[in-house]
Scaffold this active site. Structure first.
Site, PDB file in Angstrom:
ATOM      1  N   ARG A   1      11.665   9.697  16.736  1.00 11.64           N
ATOM      2  CA  ARG A   1      11.206  10.960  16.918  1.00 11.64           C
ATOM      3  C   ARG A   1      10.043  11.945  16.926  1.00 11.64           C
ATOM      4  O   ARG A   1       9.024  11.483  16.028  1.00 11.64           O
ATOM      5  CB  ARG A   1      12.197  12.081  16.067  1.00 11.64           C
TER       6      ARG A   1
ATOM      7  N   GLU B   1       8.003  17.863  22.598  1.00 14.51           N
ATOM      8  CA  GLU B   1       7.990  16.960  23.910  1.00 14.51           C
ATOM      9  C   GLU B   1       9.880  17.879  25.339  1.00 14.51           C
ATOM     10  O   GLU B   1      10.793  18.384  24.287  1.00 14.51           O
ATOM     11  CB  GLU B   1       8.861  15.574  23.998  1.00 14.51           C
TER      12      GLU B   1
ATOM     13  N   HIS C   1       9.706   8.979  26.491  1.00 17.26           N
ATOM     14  CA  HIS C   1      11.473   9.139  25.793  1.00 17.26           C
ATOM     15  C   HIS C   1      12.244   8.381  26.235  1.00 17.26           C
ATOM     16  O   HIS C   1      13.223   8.708  26.787  1.00 17.26           O
ATOM     17  CB  HIS C   1      12.282  10.151  25.192  1.00 17.26           C
TER      18      HIS C   1
HETATM   19  C1  GLV Z   1      16.810   8.094  21.250  1.00 18.93           C
HETATM   20  O1  GLV Z   1      16.090   8.756  21.118  1.00 18.93           O
HETATM   21  C2  GLV Z   1      18.211   7.748  20.838  1.00 18.93           C
HETATM   22  O2  GLV Z   1      18.379   8.919  19.752  1.00 18.93           O
HETATM   23  O3  GLV Z   1      19.058   7.690  21.194  1.00 18.93           O
END
Ligand code: GLV
Ligand code: GLV
Length: 323
Positions: free
Chosen positions: A242, A271, A289
């Protein structure tokens, strides 16, 4: 008939599963290339038994209240669940589930793709070639760094961190060090890995550092200016967890000042905004991401989210209930 609201169009497997059950499924088809708005979620959640949410949506008490009294389960389409107010859900007797396991391999692969790309300067070399700068082969052109023989530090030894260790140790001949709240002896044996009891000590010993912790108050800005300075000037930092785990401004400065050699990032503190200094640096790789974004995995996540909803609505404990 149970009713499910899905905030964004997701791959079909889970939607089909819910429909086969006879559930009424409403997909917010407006939100294809953009997040769902709070208004759309507030309207969509009215009178439903289940909400299928994605990680960019802040599921707060206001949204939960709009789903009451019918709302029983929130199935997050992600392994992370920092976007959901868990305490608020508990107070309202709403179950929350996530999608762990099915994305572990994919995220570990993306982590390695980033690690290889930053060390072998793939993006930079691609830009160089496209710009017409490849005019002659050179013995010192775009020299990078090997992974083989280097030390990888894993911060957070969950499923994904462990899978990254597997690739590192079995596939790339890397030495694995790890930090977590507690050591795991079985893991150490299997991957010839060594536990390091503190983040600073881990950072100072590694050539590559990969972050795999969830976002919590205790992990926010875990990588800050002071800690970046404990890293080797030749070290690379990889983040597929994250964004806010890293103080992004401090990282941009450390990269510009060559405090560390490079960073490869799939997640960002604010983000989809990305600190503009990062975008101007050559020693940074940026992906939007997408670490779990393969056809197979996004279908598997869809199926698992639907299974969690079905189990919850049929009165059983969903497989991925977050307690
Ligand atoms: C993606 O970032 C997730 O948490 O699946
Ligand atoms: C996520 O699945 C993790 O445990 O790393």
């Amino acid at each position: 008939m149970p009713k499910v609201f899905i905030t964004r169009p997701i791959p079909n497997t889970g939607i089909d599963l819910l429909k086969e059950k006879g559930y009424e499924v409403v997909v917010n088809t407006e939100a294809v290339d953009r997040p769902a708005t709070k208004e759309e979620i507030l309207a969509g959640i009215k009178g439903v038994d289940a909400l299928l949410s994605v990680l960019t949506e802040k599921i707060d008490s206001e949204i939960m209240d709009a789903g009451l009294p019918t709302l029983k389960v929130i199935a997050n389409y992600a392994v992370g669940f920092d976007n959901i107010d868990l305490k608020g859900a508990k107070q309202r007797n709403i179950m929350v589930t996530n999608t762990p396991g099915v994305l572990t391999n994919t995220v570990a692969e993306h982590t390695f793709a980033l690690m290889l790309a930053i060390a072998h300067r793939i993006s930079e070399a691609d830009r160089f070639s496209r710009a017409g700068k490849y005019t002659a082969w050179g013995p010192q052109l775009l020299l990078g760094a090997d992974l083989s023989g280097k030390t990888l530090g894993i911060v957070g030894l969950g499923r994904i961190g462990s899978r990254v260790a597997y690739h590192a140790s079995k596939g790339f001949g890397m030495k694995v060090l790890y930090y977590d709240v507690k050591p795991n002896q079985e893991f150490e044996k299997e991957f010839d890995a060594r536990y390091i009891a503190g983040v600073d000590e881990l950072l100072s010993q590694c050539d590559f550092v990969s972050l795999h912790v969830p976002l919590l108050d205790s992990t926010r800005h875990m990588i800050n200016e002071a800690r970046l300075k404990t890293m080797k000037p030749s070290a690379y930092l990889i983040n597929t967890s994250r964004g806010p785990i890293i103080d992004e401004k401090a990282l941009a400065k450390a990269l510009a000042d060559k405090i560390i050699a490079g960073a490869a990032l799939d997640v960002f503190e604010y983000e989809p905004e990305i600190t503009s200094e990062l975008k101007n640096l050559d020693n940074v790789i940026i992906t939007p991401h997408i670490a779990s974004a393969t056809e197979e995995t996004r279908q598997a996540m869809s199926k698992l989210a639907a299974e969690n909803i079905i189990e919850a609505l049929e009165g059983r404990i969903p497989p991925n209930l977050i307690k």
